[in-house]
Design a protein around this motif. Structure first.
Motif, PDB file in Angstrom:
ATOM      1  N   MET A   5       0.900  -1.303  -0.031  1.00 48.78           N
ATOM      2  CA  MET A   5      -0.007   0.077  -0.061  1.00 48.78           C
ATOM      3  C   MET A   5       0.887   1.458  -0.096  1.00 48.78           C
ATOM      4  O   MET A   5       0.649   2.271  -0.640  1.00 48.78           O
ATOM      5  N   ALA A   6       2.035   1.269   0.852  1.00 50.00           N
ATOM      6  CA  ALA A   6       2.705   2.382   0.766  1.00 50.00           C
ATOM      7  C   ALA A   6       3.492   2.738  -0.708  1.00 50.00           C
ATOM      8  O   ALA A   6       3.447   3.836  -0.933  1.00 50.00           O
ATOM      9  N   SER A   7       3.848   1.494  -1.328  1.00 46.14           N
ATOM     10  CA  SER A   7       4.654   1.722  -2.583  1.00 46.14           C
ATOM     11  C   SER A   7       3.326   2.399  -3.650  1.00 46.14           C
ATOM     12  O   SER A   7       3.767   3.114  -4.490  1.00 46.14           O
ATOM     13  N   VAL A   8       2.416   1.956  -3.574  1.00 50.23           N
ATOM     14  CA  VAL A   8       1.149   2.262  -4.151  1.00 50.23           C
ATOM     15  C   VAL A   8       0.796   3.978  -4.060  1.00 50.23           C
ATOM     16  O   VAL A   8       1.028   4.556  -5.027  1.00 50.23           O
ATOM     17  N   GLY A   9       0.974   4.209  -2.840  1.00 53.83           N
ATOM     18  CA  GLY A   9       0.695   5.436  -2.448  1.00 53.83           C
ATOM     19  C   GLY A   9       1.929   6.442  -2.926  1.00 53.83           C
ATOM     20  O   GLY A   9       1.662   7.536  -3.334  1.00 53.83           O
ATOM     21  N   GLU A  10       3.182   5.972  -2.847  1.00 56.02           N
ATOM     22  CA  GLU A  10       4.197   6.794  -3.356  1.00 56.02           C
ATOM     23  C   GLU A  10       4.365   6.966  -4.720  1.00 56.02           C
ATOM     24  O   GLU A  10       4.450   7.855  -5.145  1.00 56.02           O
ATOM     25  N   GLU A  11       4.017   5.817  -5.404  1.00 54.60           N
ATOM     26  CA  GLU A  11       3.983   5.842  -6.833  1.00 54.60           C
ATOM     27  C   GLU A  11       2.811   7.112  -7.424  1.00 54.60           C
ATOM     28  O   GLU A  11       3.285   7.858  -8.088  1.00 54.60           O
ATOM     29  N   PHE A  12       1.709   6.945  -6.638  1.00 56.55           N
ATOM     30  CA  PHE A  12       0.564   8.076  -7.016  1.00 56.55           C
ATOM     31  C   PHE A  12       0.910   9.253  -6.546  1.00 56.55           C
ATOM     32  O   PHE A  12       0.863  10.077  -7.245  1.00 56.55           O
ATOM     33  N   ALA A  13       1.753   9.321  -5.246  1.00 60.75           N
ATOM     34  CA  ALA A  13       2.187  10.829  -4.858  1.00 60.75           C
ATOM     35  C   ALA A  13       2.991  11.323  -5.918  1.00 60.75           C
ATOM     36  O   ALA A  13       3.107  12.350  -6.338  1.00 60.75           O
ATOM     37  N   SER A  14       4.081  10.483  -6.416  1.00 57.38           N
ATOM     38  CA  SER A  14       5.239  11.017  -7.297  1.00 57.38           C
ATOM     39  C   SER A  14       4.305  11.127  -8.683  1.00 57.38           C
ATOM     40  O   SER A  14       4.807  12.207  -9.293  1.00 57.38           O
ATOM     41  N   TYR A  15       3.522  10.547  -9.042  1.00 61.95           N
ATOM     42  CA  TYR A  15       2.917  10.860 -10.343  1.00 61.95           C
ATOM     43  C   TYR A  15       2.061  11.907 -10.223  1.00 61.95           C
ATOM     44  O   TYR A  15       2.131  12.890 -10.937  1.00 61.95           O
ATOM     45  N   SER A  16       1.453  12.456  -9.104  1.00 61.94           N
ATOM     46  CA  SER A  16       0.672  13.598  -8.893  1.00 61.94           C
ATOM     47  C   SER A  16       1.475  14.797  -8.844  1.00 61.94           C
ATOM     48  O   SER A  16       1.321  15.882  -9.521  1.00 61.94           O
ATOM     49  N   ARG A  17       2.873  14.530  -8.023  1.00 65.00           N
ATOM     50  CA  ARG A  17       3.750  15.676  -8.232  1.00 65.00           C
ATOM     51  C   ARG A  17       4.227  16.358  -9.650  1.00 65.00           C
ATOM     52  O   ARG A  17       4.015  17.243  -9.983  1.00 65.00           O
ATOM     53  N   THR A  18       4.550  15.236 -10.264  1.00 67.18           N
ATOM     54  CA  THR A  18       5.168  15.243 -11.783  1.00 67.18           C
ATOM     55  C   THR A  18       4.089  15.862 -12.422  1.00 67.18           C
ATOM     56  O   THR A  18       4.228  16.882 -13.300  1.00 67.18           O
TER      57      THR A  18
END
Length: 122
Positions: A5-18
Motif C-alpha cells: 500500500m505504501a508503495s502504491v501511495g508513493e507511486e501515486f504521490a510521485s505521479y501527482s507531483r510530476t
C-alpha cells in the motif's frame, strides 16, 4: 500489505507531483500566451477605437434623425407625392402634351425624387 500500500501511495504521490508540475508549467505558458494575445488584440484595436470615438457623435445624430417619427412622415409624404407625380407624368405622356419646358421640369422632378429616395436608403 502495508508495504504494498505504501508503495502504491508513493507511486501515486510521485505521479501527482510530476503531473502537477507539468500542469502548472502548461498553465503558466498558456497564461503568458493569453496575455500576449490579448495585448496584441488591444494594440490592434486602439486606432479603430479612436476613429469610432470621433464618428460616434455623427452616427448617434443620424440614428436619432432616422428614429424620429418626422423622418417616417416626411418620406411617406415623398412617396405620396411621387405617386401623384408618376400619375401626372403618365397622363401627360399618353396625351402627348409634353413640350420642352414641361420636359425639363419633369426631368428635374424625377431627379429630385431619385435623390430623396437615395438619401433615405443611405
Amino acid at each position: 500489505r502495508k508495504g504494498s500500500m505504501a508503495s502504491v501511495g508513493e507511486e501515486f504521490a510521485s505521479y501527482s507531483r510530476t503531473d502537477a508540475r507539468k500542469m502548472n508549467a502548461a498553465r503558466d505558458h498558456g497564461q503568458r500566451q493569453m496575455v500576449a494575445a490579448v495585448q496584441s488584440v488591444e494594440r490592434m484595436k486602439e486606432p479603430e477605437v479612436q476613429v469610432r470615438r470621433s464618428r460616434s457623435s455623427t452616427i448617434r445624430w443620424f440614428q436619432a434623425v432616422v428614429a424620429h417619427p418626422a423622418f417616417d412622415i416626411f418620406f411617406a409624404a415623398i412617396v405620396g407625392l411621387n405617386t401623384i407625380f408618376m400619375g401626372v407624368d403618365a397622363e401627360l405622356q399618353l396625351a402627348d402634351q409634353l413640350d420642352q419646358g414641361e420636359s425639363v421640369a419633369l426631368t428635374v422632378t424625377r431627379r429630385v425624387f431619385t435623390a430623396a429616395f437615395t438619401v433615405e436608403l443611405v
